[in-house]
Enzyme design. Structure first.
Site, mmCIF file in Angstrom:
data_model
loop_
_atom_site.group_PDB
_atom_site.id
_atom_site.type_symbol
_atom_site.label_atom_id
_atom_site.label_comp_id
_atom_site.label_asym_id
_atom_site.label_seq_id
_atom_site.Cartn_x
_atom_site.Cartn_y
_atom_site.Cartn_z
ATOM 1 N N GLY A 144 0.792 -1.226 0.000
ATOM 2 C CA GLY A 144 0.000 0.000 0.000
ATOM 3 C C GLY A 144 0.826 1.278 0.000
ATOM 4 C CE1 TYR B 52 0.900 -8.076 -11.867
ATOM 5 C CE2 TYR B 52 -0.592 -9.818 -11.188
ATOM 6 C CZ TYR B 52 0.661 -9.246 -11.181
ATOM 7 O OH TYR B 52 1.686 -9.847 -10.493
HETATM 8 C C1 LIG Z 1 -0.535 -7.163 -5.214
HETATM 9 C C2 LIG Z 1 0.649 -6.426 -4.580
HETATM 10 C C3 LIG Z 1 1.917 -6.771 -5.348
HETATM 11 C C4 LIG Z 1 0.394 -4.900 -4.670
HETATM 12 O O1 LIG Z 1 1.529 -4.213 -4.129
HETATM 13 P P1 LIG Z 1 1.367 -2.890 -3.226
HETATM 14 O O2 LIG Z 1 2.723 -2.354 -2.963
HETATM 15 O O3 LIG Z 1 0.504 -3.171 -2.063
HETATM 16 O O4 LIG Z 1 0.575 -1.942 -4.252
HETATM 17 P P2 LIG Z 1 0.802 -0.370 -4.477
HETATM 18 O O5 LIG Z 1 0.856 0.303 -3.143
HETATM 19 O O6 LIG Z 1 1.945 -0.156 -5.386
HETATM 20 O O7 LIG Z 1 -0.533 0.005 -5.208
HETATM 21 C C5 LIG Z 1 -0.552 0.721 -6.422
HETATM 22 C C6 LIG Z 1 -1.998 1.038 -6.746
HETATM 23 O O8 LIG Z 1 -2.714 -0.189 -6.922
HETATM 24 C C7 LIG Z 1 -3.812 -0.262 -6.009
HETATM 25 N N1 LIG Z 1 -3.909 -1.659 -5.589
HETATM 26 C C8 LIG Z 1 -3.091 -2.329 -4.750
HETATM 27 N N2 LIG Z 1 -3.490 -3.618 -4.646
HETATM 28 C C9 LIG Z 1 -4.593 -3.727 -5.425
HETATM 29 C C10 LIG Z 1 -5.465 -4.798 -5.726
HETATM 30 N N3 LIG Z 1 -5.293 -6.025 -5.236
HETATM 31 N N4 LIG Z 1 -6.504 -4.555 -6.582
HETATM 32 C C11 LIG Z 1 -6.693 -3.337 -7.122
HETATM 33 N N5 LIG Z 1 -5.893 -2.287 -6.866
HETATM 34 C C12 LIG Z 1 -4.857 -2.486 -6.037
HETATM 35 C C13 LIG Z 1 -3.457 0.690 -4.871
HETATM 36 O O9 LIG Z 1 -4.602 1.169 -4.214
HETATM 37 C C14 LIG Z 1 -2.716 1.767 -5.608
HETATM 38 O O10 LIG Z 1 -3.648 2.656 -6.226
HETATM 39 P P3 LIG Z 1 -3.577 4.243 -5.964
HETATM 40 O O11 LIG Z 1 -2.224 4.661 -6.468
HETATM 41 O O12 LIG Z 1 -4.707 4.758 -6.788
HETATM 42 O O13 LIG Z 1 -3.733 4.392 -4.493
HETATM 43 C C15 LIG Z 1 0.805 -6.776 -3.067
HETATM 44 O O14 LIG Z 1 -0.412 -6.529 -2.402
HETATM 45 C C16 LIG Z 1 1.230 -8.200 -2.781
HETATM 46 O O15 LIG Z 1 2.423 -8.510 -2.782
HETATM 47 N N6 LIG Z 1 0.268 -9.104 -2.506
HETATM 48 C C17 LIG Z 1 0.606 -10.478 -2.158
HETATM 49 C C18 LIG Z 1 1.208 -11.230 -3.321
HETATM 50 C C19 LIG Z 1 0.384 -11.152 -4.594
HETATM 51 O O16 LIG Z 1 -0.831 -11.248 -4.585
HETATM 52 N N7 LIG Z 1 1.102 -10.975 -5.715
HETATM 53 C C20 LIG Z 1 0.495 -10.937 -7.027
HETATM 54 C C21 LIG Z 1 1.147 -12.056 -7.782
HETATM 55 S S1 LIG Z 1 0.033 -13.032 -8.693
#
Ligand SMILES: CC(C)(COP(=O)(O)OP(=O)(O)OC[C@H]1O[C@@H](n2cnc3c(N)ncnc32)[C@H](O)[C@@H]1OP(=O)(O)O)[C@@H](O)C(=O)NCCC(=O)NCCS
Length: 168
Positions: free
Chosen positions: A97, A137
């Site tokens: 986040g 994504y």
């Molecule tokens: C999915 C993941 C990589 C996102 O990383 P993060 O550092 O939390 O995301 P960010 O802070 O860069 O978010 C960027 C934007 O995407 C949004 N966002 C984050 N997760 C999101 C989700 N699951 N769905 C939709 N939007 C999302 C944020 O709100 C942010 O939007 P904003 O700039 O308008 O506020 C992280 O939550 C994670 O590692 N999850 C566990 C592993 C996983 O699911 N990996 C995916 C591999 S299949």
């Protein structure tokens, strides 16, 4: 200031926890070995020390033209096409986040463009692990493949636009 660099022996992998055991185990036990064997490359984000705040893994692949969304099938010859796969992307639970996921994805896109410029490819593919990851994504233009709703594709033209934006 955040730094993204290839995973090395110096990085502290032990404390990494993104909340998904399979991704944690991959980083701790497999990512370096796969890098050394040429199977994939993992890049890690750190800030002021060697603790890993997030990572992504890229690998080369091939996609059959009939797996692409309908509008793309006609654009390409009917055989396997070169592609890059975003094998994994994760941010440590404590640091989610804060924009690191977006930063890592921008770097993955940038590195994919470098590969495209040297060898050619039609896009970046990712298998989202669930609907939550899928919606992350989709924010960046990934579109589902007809074969599976969690299999996603970011076409080369969109990659170039996204890379231009994040470098300007
Ligand atoms: C999915 C993941 C990589 C996102 O990383 P993060 O550092 O939390 O995301 P960010 O802070 O860069 O978010 C960027 C934007 O995407 C949004 N966002 C984050 N997760 C999101 C989700 N699951 N769905 C939709 N939007 C999302 C944020 O709100 C942010 O939007 P904003 O700039 O308008 O506020 C992280 O939550 C994670 O590692 N999850 C566990 C592993 C996983 O699911 N990996 C995916 C591999 S299949």
């Amino acid at each position: 200031m955040p730094v993204i660099a290839p995973l090395s022996r110096e990085h502290d992998r032990a404390g990494f926890d993104c909340g998904v055991p399979e991704l944690n185990v991959f980083l701790k036990a497999t990512a370096r070995q796969h890098g050394e064997k040429g199977i994939s490359r993992t890049f890690v984000l750190t800030e002021e020390d060697t603790r890993i705040l997030g990572f992504f893994t890229l690998t080369l692949g091939e996609i059959q033209v009939d797996r692409l969304p309908a509008g793309y099938v006609k654009k390409y010859p009917a055989h396997g096409l070169p592609a890059v796969r975003l094998g994994r992307l994760a941010v440590s639970r404590r640091h989610q986040g804060k924009g690191y996921g977006e930063l890592l994805l921008a770097e993955a896109i940038h590195r994919t463009i470098i590969i495209a410029d040297h060898a050619g490819l039609i896009g970046l593919f990712v298998d989202a692990k669930d609907d939550n990851a899928k919606s992350f994504y989709e924010r960046y233009g990934f579109m589902p493949l007809p074969s599976h709703p969690l299999h996603l594709f970011l076409p080369i033209a969109t990659l170039r636009t996204a890379d231009g934006r994040s470098n300007s």
